[in-house]
Each structure stands twice: as C-alpha cells, then as structure tokens.
Write an enzyme that holds these catalytic residues in place. Structure first.
Site, PDB file in Angstrom:
ATOM      1  N   HIS A 111      48.795 -89.561  -0.068  1.00  0.00           N
ATOM      2  CA  HIS A 111      48.833 -90.769   0.752  1.00  0.00           C
ATOM      3  C   HIS A 111      47.440 -91.331   0.973  1.00  0.00           C
ATOM      4  CE1 HIS A 111      53.020 -91.088   1.724  1.00  0.00           C
ATOM      5  NE2 HIS A 111      53.092 -89.862   2.233  1.00  0.00           N
ATOM      6  N   CYS A 131      47.240 -94.975  -1.990  1.00  0.00           N
ATOM      7  CA  CYS A 131      47.052 -96.263  -1.348  1.00  0.00           C
ATOM      8  C   CYS A 131      45.592 -96.470  -0.989  1.00  0.00           C
ATOM      9  CB  CYS A 131      47.860 -96.336  -0.056  1.00  0.00           C
ATOM     10  SG  CYS A 131      49.631 -96.348  -0.317  1.00  0.00           S
TER      11      CYS A 131
END
Length: 513
Positions: A292, A351
């Site tokens: 993430h 991300c």
C-alpha cells in the site's frame, strides 16, 4: 520567431555563423584568446575570459555569450554581435541562412550522423540518443512517440518526426537545440553517445550486487492484498537468473519470512540502511516495494498539494506518521546515503510512488473474488482522519522542486545539486492522476506493473535500455490496463543506459538491444 540564445537579437543560426567567422582554422573550437579578442573588438571593451586555457565548441560558446549578455547588459553584447554579423555577411556576400532550422539539409546530416552502422535505418533508441545529445530537457514525448513511428528509413521521415515534436512542444526549443547539436557534431565528427561519455567513475569498481525486496499482503486485515509477495518472488527470480545477483546478497521482507523479517517500519528502515551500507564505486543496488501507498498532511511546507506521500509498512494500522515511511525518509535512508558511482534501481509498485522526489501514484479497486481473472484491487490505504487534511499551499521553493503532473518520464532528482552525481532510476506503476492494478495475470496474483515490467524485460532478452524498458512495459499494459508507468532518474542520459548494466554481446549493433 523565437530567440533560443535568450539574447535580444540573436538566434542559434546567427550564433552558428558568428562562430564560423571566428573559427578561422575550421577546428570547431574557439580558444579563450579568440573569445576575448571577439569581445574586445566587437564590444569595444576590455573583457577577459577568466578560466585557464578554455576551449569553446558551438554550444558552450552560445552559453558563455548568454551569460555575459545577462550579467553585463551595459556591454550591449547581443546588439554588437548582430552588427558584427551583418558586417561580415555584407563583406563576403553570403546569402542569409534558411530560417527553417529543421530544413532538409539539417535533417539529412543528422540522419547520416545517427546511422553509424550504415543500414539506412534508425531505430527508436537512436532517435532517443539524438534528443538526449541535443540537451532536450524532457524526453516524455520521445517515449510516447514509440507507438507512432517504427524505424526511420530516410532523412525525410526523420524531419517529419522532429518537426512534429517541435510543433507539439514549443517549450522544448527542439529546432534550436538540434541545430546547435549539428554544429557541434560537424566539428567533433559525430554525435556523442551518453552511454560512453557519462558512465559512473571506473576507478577500482567492486561490482558487488545487493537487493532489498519488500512485499506486504497485509494478511487478515481489512486492507489485504494478494499479489505483493508474488511480486517479490518475480524480482528475486529475475535478479538471480538474469542479472547475476546472489541469494545471499538479498534481504527479503515479507509475511512469508521468519517474523524477524516481517516488513514492519523498523525492519524496512534497517533494510534500507543495510542496502546502502558499504556501497562503493561500481556496485549495483536494487530496491523493490510492493504494498500500500498513501498520503498524509504535509509538515514540511514543500508539497504543492499539501500532502506528503508515503509507503505503508505492515504495522501502519498504528498511529501515523510513527508507523509509515514518508518519501523524505526514503531520501534520508537511501538516496542521500548513496555514494557517487553506485547504480541504484528502484521499483515501487504501490500508490503514490510516481515520482522519486514526491512518490505520487494510486491504484484502483474492482474486486471480484469468485473470478480471479477479473481481480483488481487497490494498493491504497486511506490515512487516519487526523492526518488526512492537506496542509497550506507549498512554499515557492517546494513548488520549484515539484514535477509536472501527468509526466511519464521525469528527471526530478536533477533539480537537487546533491543528486547530480547519483546514478538512480525509479520505476513506478502509473501516472500521478491514474490508478494501477493489483491483478491476476499468467495464473497468479501479482502487481500489473511488476508483471508488465518483467514481461517487457523478458521480451527483450533482458538486454534493454531503461527508456525502452518503460516504453515496452507500457506496450504490455496497453489495451488491458489504462495505467501508464513512470520512470524518474537523475540525468537525461540515464534513460539511454542499459538496465542493471547488462549490455548486448560484443558485435551487436549499438542501441539495438
């Protein structure tokens, strides 16, 4: 009509003619004495070139004249040089130059210089070399043009390509830079190859290789992913089989490892320090992160959108920022510690990892658990509410360092003097305003970009230049995913170097991996 030399009257064509008048012996270079005499004669003022025994080719001559014209406006340098040029032209009855700097004669000469192997055909990498050698400051358009033209088989085709780029991107001053490059190439007998002229310092290379591979699936949490640990396996297998890395020189941090090597923040930071510790000239380092990414309120005053980018360790469910790793911390532990002459390649499949300075990219969510081939999950974690609000607008310094949005290829580290001697490449999965998929490909869960990059390298036999690897990865993704991967580095010439230093066997044509 633009004025590429930024003086009040002169363009590159004018400066090239002045240079030829001064270069009486046709050497393609002017000595400091010749330039000093020019200023004394043309400007009527005593001007001395302070550098000991300097030598000027056309490009450095133009830059020097620009600097003097800017620093000493009272000399009237550009105006006096224009008068000098008119006088010389009148005396020799020389016809004025063609105002089209990308005319057929110019492009024919450039084509001949680039066609070193005499095949009558220019490949994509040779066109990249042209723009890099000319000093074009943004090669995004070159790479994106990969899908618009194949090989170039004539000067007319080359002219069409460079004119299109010049017309579509007037801010790059392509025509003036190529005209200046041609003048230098004619004097030097060829266009320089960045791969030969800007390699890392060769003194006593140690040639060691180390890799830090991080993959986090966040098992049992609301943020669980499926492909990140598989990404690590992809990197590990490729590095060992194709690029000469040893398993003992890798540190792998995943939830499949013993708990001492689970990817908590403290262990990741220790891994970053381990990666650069003891690195010497000639070493190659590799850092891959799959997991993430996110953003939180900027506290530095340098982020244009008021948010700092970060990656999310396994313990990021605890308070922020104590349990995340900010982009500034990556700089602190990795980039800032990297000695000159050490090669570092990073792959961030997460991300907000789109630029090496600001790490900005996101991934999309479309989860269909019952159909693995339709699986696509987001590698984004929403920040806690307490740190989710953007800070006030960035300072002017921060805005100056920030890269342009939507750029596919960036040289953002080059803006920092401390990074100019570094050899760093950072790949990321997509553009700042796009999402990138955690997907299901080739019968396994994995990051779409990791899959595309490894496929692109395999398709080229693992011998490919960095810019070409990016372009090929985009081709793999095209039609199936909307994301466009990005590549950041420290100098334009780095796009034309070979991935992890693996070059084609002796005897193969240069630039055609």
């Amino acid at each position: 009509n633009r004025y590429p030399t930024h003086t009040q009257y002169l363009n590159v064509a004018d400066m090239a003619r002045i240079f030829s008048f001064l270069d009486s012996n046709g050497s393609g270079h002017l000595t400091g004495e010749e330039v000093t005499e020019m200023f004394n004669t043309v400007c009527g003022r005593p001007v001395s070139v302070s550098n000991p025994d300097p030598s000027f080719d056309l490009r450095s001559f133009i830059r020097f004249v620009e600097r003097v014209d800017t620093q000493y406006p009272q000399f009237g340098v550009s105006m006096n040089l224009m008068k000098y040029l008119k006088e010389q032209v009148a005396e020799e009855a020389i016809p004025p130059p063609d105002p089209d700097l990308l005319n057929s004669e110019t492009c024919s000469k450039l084509f001949q210089f680039l066609d070193k192997d005499g095949t009558g055909e220019l490949g994509f990498s040779e066109v990249i070399q042209l723009f890099l050698a000319a000093g074009v400051t943004d090669v995004q358009q070159i790479l994106e043009a990969d899908g618009e033209f194949g090989s170039i088989t004539s000067a007319e085709e080359l002219q069409a390509v460079v004119k299109k780029m010049d017309e579509n991107n007037p801010q790059l001053d392509v025509d003036e830079k190529l005209a200046a490059l041609l003048g230098s190439a004619e004097a030097a007998g060829g266009i320089p190859d960045p791969e030969e002229t800007e390699d890392p310092p060769p003194a006593e290379p140690s040639n060691k290789k180390k890799a830090l591979l991080i993959g986090i699936n966040y098992r049992g949490s609301p943020f669980e992913l499926r492909g990140c640990i598989n990404d690590v396996q992809t990197h590990r297998d490729m590095l060992v089989a194709q690029y000469g890395f040893g398993a003992k020189d890798m540190l792998i941090l995943t939830e499949d490892e013993p708990k001492d090597n689970w990817p908590y923040k403290k262990r990741i930071e220790e891994g970053m320090k381990w990666l650069v510790d003891g690195a010497k000239v000639g070493d190659t380092l590799y850092l891959a992160y799959s997991g993430h990414g996110s953003q939180m309120t900027d506290t530095t005053g340098t982020e244009p959108n008021g948010m700092s980018d970060c990656i999310c360790p396994l313990d990021c469910d605890k308070p922020w920022p104590e349990h995340i790793i900010l982009d500034t911390e990556i700089h602190k532990h990795v980039y800032d510690q990297l000695p000159d002459g050490v090669r570092l390649v990073c792959v961030f499949d997460s991300c907000h990892s789109g630029t090496i300075a600001d790490l900005e990219v996101s991934r999309a969510l479309s989860l269909v658990p019952s159909a693995p081939e339709h699986y696509s999950a987001v590698r984004y974690m929403a920040p806690p509410a307490a740190v989710a609000k953007p800070a006030e607008a960035a300072s002017s310094e921060g805005k100056a360092l920030a890269p342009a949005k939507g750029s596919g290829v960036r040289c953002v580290l080059g803006a920092r003097d401390a990074y100019k001697g570094k050899h760093v490449w950072v790949f990321s999965g997509c553009q700042d305003d796009q999402t990138s998929a955690d997907a299901y490909e080739d019968g396994r869960y994995q990051g779409a970009f990791t899959w595309a990059l490894s496929s692109a390298l395999a398709q080229r036999g693992y011998v490919v230049k960095y810019g070409e690897a990016l372009s090929q990865a985009r081709t793999v993704l095209r039609g199936k995913y909307t994301q466009k991967p990005a590549l950041s580095t420290t100098t334009e010439a780095n796009f034309d170097r070979y991935f992890l230093g693996r070059r084609p066997p002796a005897g193969k044509a240069k630039g055609k991996a």
